[in-house]
Scaffold this motif. Structure first.
Motif, PDB file in Angstrom:
ATOM      1  N   VAL A 106     -39.840 -77.424 -80.854  1.00 14.87           N
ATOM      2  CA  VAL A 106     -39.153 -76.178 -80.850  1.00 14.87           C
ATOM      3  C   VAL A 106     -39.340 -74.930 -80.149  1.00 14.87           C
ATOM      4  N   SER A 107     -40.856 -74.700 -80.198  1.00 14.90           N
ATOM      5  CA  SER A 107     -41.431 -73.637 -79.454  1.00 14.90           C
ATOM      6  C   SER A 107     -41.357 -73.754 -78.288  1.00 14.90           C
ATOM      7  N   ALA A 133     -34.151 -78.882 -84.183  1.00 13.90           N
ATOM      8  CA  ALA A 133     -34.545 -79.024 -85.753  1.00 13.90           C
ATOM      9  C   ALA A 133     -34.656 -80.445 -86.165  1.00 13.90           C
ATOM     10  N   LYS A 171     -37.562 -82.472 -86.097  1.00 14.06           N
ATOM     11  CA  LYS A 171     -38.682 -82.169 -86.844  1.00 14.06           C
ATOM     12  C   LYS A 171     -40.096 -82.187 -86.146  1.00 14.06           C
ATOM     13  N   ASN A 172     -40.328 -81.190 -85.166  1.00 15.00           N
ATOM     14  CA  ASN A 172     -41.384 -80.955 -84.712  1.00 15.00           C
ATOM     15  C   ASN A 172     -41.197 -79.668 -84.084  1.00 15.00           C
ATOM     16  N   THR A 173     -42.052 -78.663 -84.796  1.00 18.82           N
ATOM     17  CA  THR A 173     -42.007 -77.500 -84.658  1.00 18.82           C
ATOM     18  C   THR A 173     -42.416 -77.042 -83.129  1.00 18.82           C
ATOM     19  N   GLU A 174     -43.560 -77.851 -82.757  1.00 13.05           N
ATOM     20  CA  GLU A 174     -44.033 -77.480 -81.471  1.00 13.05           C
ATOM     21  C   GLU A 174     -42.972 -77.628 -80.418  1.00 13.05           C
ATOM     22  N   ALA A 220     -37.678 -73.068 -77.126  1.00 13.88           N
ATOM     23  CA  ALA A 220     -37.248 -71.903 -77.326  1.00 13.88           C
ATOM     24  C   ALA A 220     -37.946 -70.753 -76.197  1.00 13.88           C
ATOM     25  N   LEU A 226     -38.636 -68.958 -81.923  1.00 13.80           N
ATOM     26  CA  LEU A 226     -40.132 -68.967 -81.888  1.00 13.80           C
ATOM     27  C   LEU A 226     -40.695 -68.754 -82.972  1.00 13.80           C
ATOM     28  N   THR A 229     -40.155 -77.588 -90.800  1.00 12.53           N
ATOM     29  CA  THR A 229     -38.753 -78.415 -90.306  1.00 12.53           C
ATOM     30  C   THR A 229     -37.844 -78.117 -91.100  1.00 12.53           C
ATOM     31  N   CYS A 246     -30.031 -75.963 -80.922  1.00 10.94           N
ATOM     32  CA  CYS A 246     -30.956 -75.568 -82.060  1.00 10.94           C
ATOM     33  C   CYS A 246     -30.870 -76.548 -83.168  1.00 10.94           C
ATOM     34  N   ALA A 301     -31.042 -73.409 -88.160  1.00 11.80           N
ATOM     35  CA  ALA A 301     -30.502 -73.866 -87.062  1.00 11.80           C
ATOM     36  C   ALA A 301     -28.797 -74.119 -87.491  1.00 11.80           C
ATOM     37  N   VAL A 358     -36.390 -74.778 -90.539  1.00 15.04           N
ATOM     38  CA  VAL A 358     -35.831 -74.634 -89.029  1.00 15.04           C
ATOM     39  C   VAL A 358     -34.389 -75.264 -89.040  1.00 15.04           C
ATOM     40  N   THR A 359     -34.365 -76.367 -89.969  1.00 15.11           N
ATOM     41  CA  THR A 359     -32.824 -76.968 -89.962  1.00 15.11           C
ATOM     42  C   THR A 359     -32.153 -76.105 -90.692  1.00 15.11           C
ATOM     43  N   ALA A 408     -40.294 -71.460 -85.498  1.00 12.56           N
ATOM     44  CA  ALA A 408     -41.232 -72.514 -85.466  1.00 12.56           C
ATOM     45  C   ALA A 408     -42.549 -72.420 -85.823  1.00 12.56           C
TER      46      ALA A 408
END
Lengths: 375, 418
Positions: free
Chosen positions: B225-226, B217, B220-223, B229, A218, A226, B213, A233, A229-230, A221
């Motif tokens: 991911v939220s 990733a 490529k969309n952090t929303e 999660a 969280l 991104t 995870c 991950a 994030v990668t 994010a």
């Protein structure tokens, strides 16, 4: 140890340290060096060269416990011991508080389990956040070089919070992996107290690890990047790969140095390397610089683990067998034994028999070439 | 079963079928179905529609219930599962072979991917794939040019990815929920197996979570991911709620519904929302998708609770009774306790003693607990339907059909007997 004495000397100049901490928040490399000069006597005229040496001596003093001199130290007489941790101590307590608030859960049992390793006194060495915060400052783009239309988060304070957030994420991922590893290894203790699975049971330890991972995701994010994030991950995946490698090795793989180094990369170095790279990306650094940050983290992590392996045999003394020997008792074959097996192929037969029998442990230790003079 | 025969008819034109999967795009779909037998009408588009409908209906006529939204007599039985069955097989096999290929020792975890849900089907991915079609933004009737075609295929792939991630998270949570404490392992047959099994369960769950995870990733969309999660957090929260209740909490309907949301509905609701976000829908539509998933999930669990008491019959005590035997107090008992406060004393004593189980069943039989649970399930099913009805109008046939299928699912969930 030498550097703790150095630390107390520094801490007496409280004002200077606070000033330094504050100016590091302003992310100005020149300020950093100026204040740093108040701590230690400067030796070189060129600030950049000095700063570089500062980092080198930083790394070398951090590792000096093992006794090896870093090749670049030429002016160590004038530069006193630099304690990396003290450079970021103030920020670290901010991080510790943030972490405690980030892992709060609604269900009391889960809350207790999740915050178990973030309580005061149990935070461990906090090695990773320290490295990352130092890296964050080390990678500050000088104001003069920054393009007029900055494409990165422009406010230095905002960037610093993002860097701190990444350090928190890394620590959460690390603790999550510790919770699971202790279940997988049936460990009774961790960080000087009972392990979470020992105190609260396997299941809640596993669930707490999952919870911490979800909170880390969280937070990740929320950075809205991104690529970062990668990277993280990937680090998570590598941690699992490393554990899997450790639990499912075939006989041949156990004795293979390459396999061991790969496993060590996955289990220890990958998290630091990828998070260092993430720091670089958040700072808006180029791909080349990001790779350098990655390389630093990777090699630091590998070095750390290799020394860890030695210390498991030698402990704080320099002679063999005073360490906890927990690796060998768990049947985990580490670098010293692997090297020994190269010199003494007959050691392999001993290792094959396993180490439930303490006589075998003694025999293996005998073969170990890393005896007194070398360690 | 009839639909298996229908599927083999489809399967014989293997090439066409795989083309259909790859190009899940309204126009392409209609064009390829011409390969299937028995065309009746001249217009290609109408033909395509009719062939699909007859294929679907012959595949399913066994079940017998009319979808309540049917407006045209030409539209026959709509089986939500067959609409996406092929796509699902591909997904499930892909997941399974990834697990087996990468870490053979964890292959036993792969078996969980074939555990079935509603009517023996893979419930969650079905919902998500149908939702993906249902939320397609209206396409023009122009022949597909290269960019439109690629992006809609790419979108579908991303939405399939969400379905895969959801399954990975679901299975990981099943594995981790099954982790035993030392006290339990010692009671096991052949304790070494239990201990090893425990470790593999932890590792397999971690493996799946980490792959989830990475897949997240890659979107490529952090929303998104939220959202996912949050699902993991909710699953853990729900499980710990179940593990550690006080006596008051165990007897609280509110606590129970919250726990049920965390353990069952959150996964479907948040992944439906993720599907909507990936499709580029507005916030309002995403919320509708979320509401559909949430209410469907709640309805599903409430009926599950009933079935644990009744089984395939309508009478009490024929179900597996596994909830109550594990000391898990579900909606029917909670409702019964409202009518018979003395039942609470029995509940507080616990259900290790089978006499208490029988006693509880007796109270339950005399109460309206089962019926009230069914009513509550129906209420949620209707809320789910309403969410679909609130979706922005779209005249595309595939979109409409998927929406009908989603509504049909809300009925299936509450009328199923297993």
């Amino acid at each position: 140890m030498l550097f703790t004495r150095g630390l107390s000397r520094i801490s007496r100049t409280c004002y200077c340290r606070r000033q330094w901490a504050f100016s590091s928040l302003r992310n100005n490399e020149q300020q950093l060096i100026q204040h740093h000069n108040q701590f230690l006597s400067p030796s070189h005229s060129s600030e950049e060269v000095w700063h570089f040496r500062g980092i080198h001596s930083l790394v070398s003093s951090a590792l000096s416990g093992a006794g090896q001199q870093a090749p670049d130290q030429s002016s160590s007489v004038i530069e006193e011991q630099l304690d990396p941790f003290s450079l970021v101590a103030d920020e670290m307590s901010i991080l510790a508080n943030n972490l405690r608030s980030m892992v709060v859960a609604k269900v009391p049992k889960l809350a207790t389990a999740a915050e178990y390793f973030f309580k005061m006194g149990v935070e461990g060495k906090r090695f990773r956040p320290m490295v990352l915060l130092l890296m964050a400052t080390a990678l500050n783009v000088p104001i003069s070089i920054k393009p007029a239309a900055a494409t990165v988060d422009t406010l230095p304070t905002e960037l610093r919070s993002r860097h701190q957030c990444l350090a928190e994420i890394t620590e959460m991922i690390h603790v999550a992996s510790l919770c699971h590893d202790d279940v997988l290894d049936d460990a009774d203790t961790r960080r000087g107290i009972g392990s979470l699975n020992f105190v609260m049971g396997n299941k809640i330890a596993v669930l707490a690890g999952d919870f911490l991972l979800s909170r880390a995701c969280l937070a990740l994010a929320s950075l809205r990047n991104t690529e970062v994030v990668t990277l993280m991950a990937t680090a998570v995946q590598h941690l699992v790969n490393g554990e899997t490698m450790q639990m499912t090795t075939s006989v041949d793989q156990r004795y293979n140095m390459e396999y061991y180094m790969q496993k060590t990369y996955y289990k220890t170095a990958s998290l630091i390397s990828n998070s260092c790279k993430a720091i670089a990306l958040l700072a808006g650094q180029s791909a080349e610089v990001s790779i350098l940050a990655y390389e630093y983290g990777k090699n630091l992590g590998l070095a750390y683990q290799l020394i860890d392996d030695i210390l498991d045999f030698t402990g704080t003394s320099t002679s063999l067998g005073k360490g906890s020997l927990s690796d060998i008792h768990h049947g985990i074959i580490t670098a010293p034994i692997l090297f020994a097996m190269e010199e003494f192929p007959e050691l392999r037969a001993v290792v094959d028999r396993g180490f439930d029998n303490p006589a075998n442990v003694d025999l293996a230790l005998e073969y170990d070439p890393f005896s007194a003079p070398y360690v | 079963m009839l639909f298996a025969r229908g599927l083999t008819r489809v399967a014989r034109s293997g090439y066409s079928r795989s083309r259909w999967i790859l190009c899940y795009n309204g126009h392409q779909l209609l064009r390829h179905t011409n390969h299937f037998p028995a065309p009746i009408h001249s217009s290609e588009q109408v033909l395509g529609c009719r062939v699909i409908y007859s294929w679907v209906s012959s595949a399913l006529s066994g079940i017998g219930k009319q979808a309540h939204r049917q407006s045209s007599s030409v539209e026959e039985q709509l089986d939500p599962f067959s609409l996406v069955a092929d796509e699902l097989s591909i997904l499930a096999n892909r997941l399974r072979s990834m697990v087996v290929a990468e870490v053979p020792k964890l292959a036993s975890a792969a078996e969980y991917f074939f555990k079935m849900g509603v009517e023996g089907k893979r419930f969650r991915p079905t919902v998500l794939l149908l939702m993906a079609t249902a939320l397609n933004l209206p396409m023009s009737r122009l022949p597909p040019d290269a960019t439109v075609h690629t992006s809609s295929v790419e979108l579908r792939t991303r939405q399939q990815c969400v379905a895969e991630i959801t399954e990975m998270i679901h299975v990981a949570s099943l594995l981790h929920d099954d982790v035993l404490d030392d006290a339990d392992t010692r009671r096991g047959i052949g304790s070494l197996n239990f201990v090893m099994g425990n470790k593999l369960a932890v590792l397999a769950g971690d493996f799946l979570l980490s792959r989830a995870c990475v897949a997240l990733a890659s979107l490529k969309n952090t929303e998104v991911v939220s959202l996912l999660a949050t699902v993991v957090e909710h699953l853990v929260t729900g499980e710990t709620m179940q593990m550690s209740t006080t006596s008051d909490q165990r007897c609280s309907m509110e606590y129970y519904m919250q726990k049920t949301y965390y353990k069952t509905a959150s996964l479907i609701s948040n992944s439906c929302k993720a599907i909507a976000l990936l499709a580029g829908q507005t916030t309002e539509v995403s919320i509708m998708a979320f509401e559909y998933g949430k209410n469907l999930g709640l309805a599903y669990q409430l009926i599950d609770d009933v079935l644990d008491f009744t089984g395939t019959s309508t009478s009490l005590g024929k179900g597996s009774l596994s909830d109550i035997r594990h000391g898990i107090i579900t909606a029917p008992i909670l409702f019964a306790m409202e009518e018979f406060p003395e039942l609470r004393a029995v509940v507080d004593q616990g259900f290790d003693n089978p006499v208490n189980v029988d006693l509880a069943l007796e109270y339950l039989g005399r109460s309206r607990g089962i019926q009230r649970t069914r009513d509550l399930a129906r209420k949620h099913a209707n809320l789910a339907s309403a969410a679909i009805d609130s979706l922005p109008r779209n005249d595309d046939k595939d979109v409409q059909r998927s929406r009908r299928a989603l509504v049909e699912l809300t009925q299936r969930v509450i009328t199923r007997t297993k």
